[in-house]
Design a protein around this motif. Structure first.
Motif, mmCIF file in Angstrom:
data_model
loop_
_atom_site.group_PDB
_atom_site.id
_atom_site.type_symbol
_atom_site.label_atom_id
_atom_site.label_comp_id
_atom_site.label_asym_id
_atom_site.label_seq_id
_atom_site.Cartn_x
_atom_site.Cartn_y
_atom_site.Cartn_z
ATOM 1 N N GLY A 30 -1.393 37.299 -45.115
ATOM 2 C CA GLY A 30 -0.787 37.009 -43.776
ATOM 3 C C GLY A 30 0.514 36.227 -44.160
ATOM 4 N N PHE A 31 0.430 35.057 -44.140
ATOM 5 C CA PHE A 31 2.297 34.792 -44.543
ATOM 6 C C PHE A 31 3.280 35.411 -45.028
ATOM 7 C CE2 PHE A 31 0.688 30.893 -42.737
ATOM 8 C CZ PHE A 31 1.169 30.450 -40.874
ATOM 9 N N ASN A 32 2.565 35.721 -45.975
ATOM 10 C CA ASN A 32 2.842 36.711 -47.759
ATOM 11 C C ASN A 32 3.354 37.755 -46.897
ATOM 12 O OD1 ASN A 32 3.055 35.006 -49.518
ATOM 13 N ND2 ASN A 32 1.154 35.273 -49.972
ATOM 14 N N LEU A 33 2.413 38.540 -46.237
ATOM 15 C CA LEU A 33 3.386 39.899 -45.143
ATOM 16 C C LEU A 33 4.605 39.670 -44.380
ATOM 17 C CD1 LEU A 33 -0.141 41.584 -44.939
ATOM 18 C CD2 LEU A 33 1.913 42.176 -46.620
ATOM 19 N N GLY A 34 4.740 38.476 -44.097
ATOM 20 C CA GLY A 34 5.441 38.203 -43.001
ATOM 21 C C GLY A 34 4.822 38.068 -41.680
ATOM 22 N N LEU A 35 4.222 37.700 -41.421
ATOM 23 C CA LEU A 35 2.871 38.046 -40.307
ATOM 24 C C LEU A 35 3.501 36.740 -39.107
ATOM 25 C CD1 LEU A 35 -0.436 39.876 -41.024
ATOM 26 C CD2 LEU A 35 2.100 41.253 -40.204
ATOM 27 N N GLU A 36 4.019 37.071 -37.483
ATOM 28 C CA GLU A 36 3.562 35.994 -36.548
ATOM 29 C C GLU A 36 2.036 35.312 -36.343
ATOM 30 O OE1 GLU A 36 6.332 35.273 -35.590
ATOM 31 O OE2 GLU A 36 7.823 36.856 -36.616
ATOM 32 N N THR A 37 2.552 34.371 -36.249
ATOM 33 C CA THR A 37 0.912 33.652 -35.515
ATOM 34 C C THR A 37 -0.040 34.727 -35.283
ATOM 35 O OG1 THR A 37 2.330 31.691 -35.262
ATOM 36 C CG2 THR A 37 -0.178 31.518 -34.907
ATOM 37 N N GLU A 38 0.340 35.351 -33.975
ATOM 38 C CA GLU A 38 -0.364 35.863 -33.034
ATOM 39 C C GLU A 38 -1.519 37.668 -33.824
ATOM 40 O OE1 GLU A 38 -1.846 35.370 -30.147
ATOM 41 O OE2 GLU A 38 -1.609 33.619 -30.548
ATOM 42 N N GLN A 96 -4.386 37.510 -35.737
ATOM 43 C CA GLN A 96 -5.399 39.480 -35.596
ATOM 44 C C GLN A 96 -5.801 40.148 -36.658
ATOM 45 O OE1 GLN A 96 -7.010 40.695 -32.707
ATOM 46 N NE2 GLN A 96 -7.377 42.681 -33.851
ATOM 47 N N PHE A 97 -6.187 39.685 -37.268
ATOM 48 C CA PHE A 97 -5.778 39.727 -39.529
ATOM 49 C C PHE A 97 -6.955 38.512 -39.354
ATOM 50 C CE2 PHE A 97 -5.084 39.586 -44.026
ATOM 51 C CZ PHE A 97 -5.272 40.689 -44.015
ATOM 52 N N LEU A 98 -7.293 37.484 -38.801
ATOM 53 C CA LEU A 98 -7.921 37.490 -39.175
ATOM 54 C C LEU A 98 -9.231 37.294 -39.345
ATOM 55 C CD1 LEU A 98 -6.698 33.433 -39.293
ATOM 56 C CD2 LEU A 98 -8.259 34.047 -41.410
#
Length: 263
Positions: free
Chosen positions: A127-135, A139-141
């Motif tokens: 998620g971090f590598n994809l540049g996703l925000e915390t929220e 959701q990804f988790l």
């Protein structure tokens, strides 16, 4: 009654009992896995940490309940023509399972939880590598780990219940031998699986071997051959234990002779 038919009836009755336990504890384990996921999401900025205690509590209850019940069933099956297991044995088996939990459960729980942590941490990193925000990572988790938890809860329940059943049978068979002075034989029983280990199916051949002897277990996929006292013997390694629901059944020497001589 033919010995093969008698053995299969016993195996089917035990299979129904173990399936009921798998359903019960599969749900309980899923609740723990989902709770751990929620906890990891709340602690997302700290790397998705969660505590181990909930899984330990569920598996401790599993080993106590399943262990005492199956030990009792095995003992009663051996002594149906003599005496039933009494309160002394029930208390002894509960003490035995409690001591097993204290001595061995920590390592099993750690292994299960470490797998969960690894999966969660991998997903957070993606998620971090994809540049996703915390929220978005949260959701990804839920999407990635949530479905994984459903399958995994069933696998954990199946593996741990079979482990508890086989350990309990070992103990009750030892108590039976001490009480009677007679030698026991053992039979490998393969329970239904969607993707069975065919080399385990082959061991379910209606043949009893002396209790001290080893089952010769060969995995044709890897070529590995191991000698196991019973299903879930640590000597078999992960390839013969994880998601395996096979059980051992101990029988008297006279019954083993009838079983082995049957056409």
């Amino acid at each position: 009654m033919k010995p093969q038919l008698q053995l299969r009836r016993y195996a089917r009755a035990e299979d129904r009992k173990l399936k009921a336990y798998e359903k019960k504890y599969g749900k309980a384990i899923l609740r723990v896995l989902n709770h751990q996921l929620d906890e990891a999401i709340r602690n997302l900025q700290s790397g998705g940490i969660f505590l181990d205690v909930s899984m330990n509590d569920v598996l401790s209850n599993l080993y106590k309940e399943v262990g005492v019940d199956i030990a009792n069933s095995q003992y009663d099956a051996l002594t149906s023509f003599k005496t039933k297991a009494n309160e002394f044995f029930l208390n002894t088996w509960l003490d035995f399972m409690t001591n097993y939990i204290l001595s061995s459960m920590a390592g099993r729980v750690t292994g299960i939880n470490d797998t969960t942590r690894k999966k969660i941490q991998e997903t957070i990193a993606i998620g971090f590598n994809l540049g996703l925000e915390t929220e978005q990572i949260a959701q990804f988790l839920r999407e990635r780990i949530g479905q994984f938890n459903v399958y995994r809860s069933i696998m954990i329940a199946r593996t741990e219940i079979a482990e508890a059943a086989n350990i309990a049978k070992d103990r009750s068979s030892e108590d039976w031998e001490r009480e009677t002075g007679e030698n026991l034989y053992k039979v490998w029983i393969h329970r239904y699986a969607r993707d069975p280990r065919h080399w385990h199916v082959d061991l379910d051949n209606n043949k009893a071997i002396p209790k001290p002897d080893k089952f010769i277990v060969t995995n044709p996929k890897t070529g590995n051959t191991v000698h196991m006292d019973r299903p879930h013997d640590p000597a078999g390694g992960a390839e013969n234990s994880i998601n395996c629901s096979c059980v051992v059944v101990y029988v008297s020497e006279s019954y083993a002779r009838r079983l082995n001589s049957a056409k």
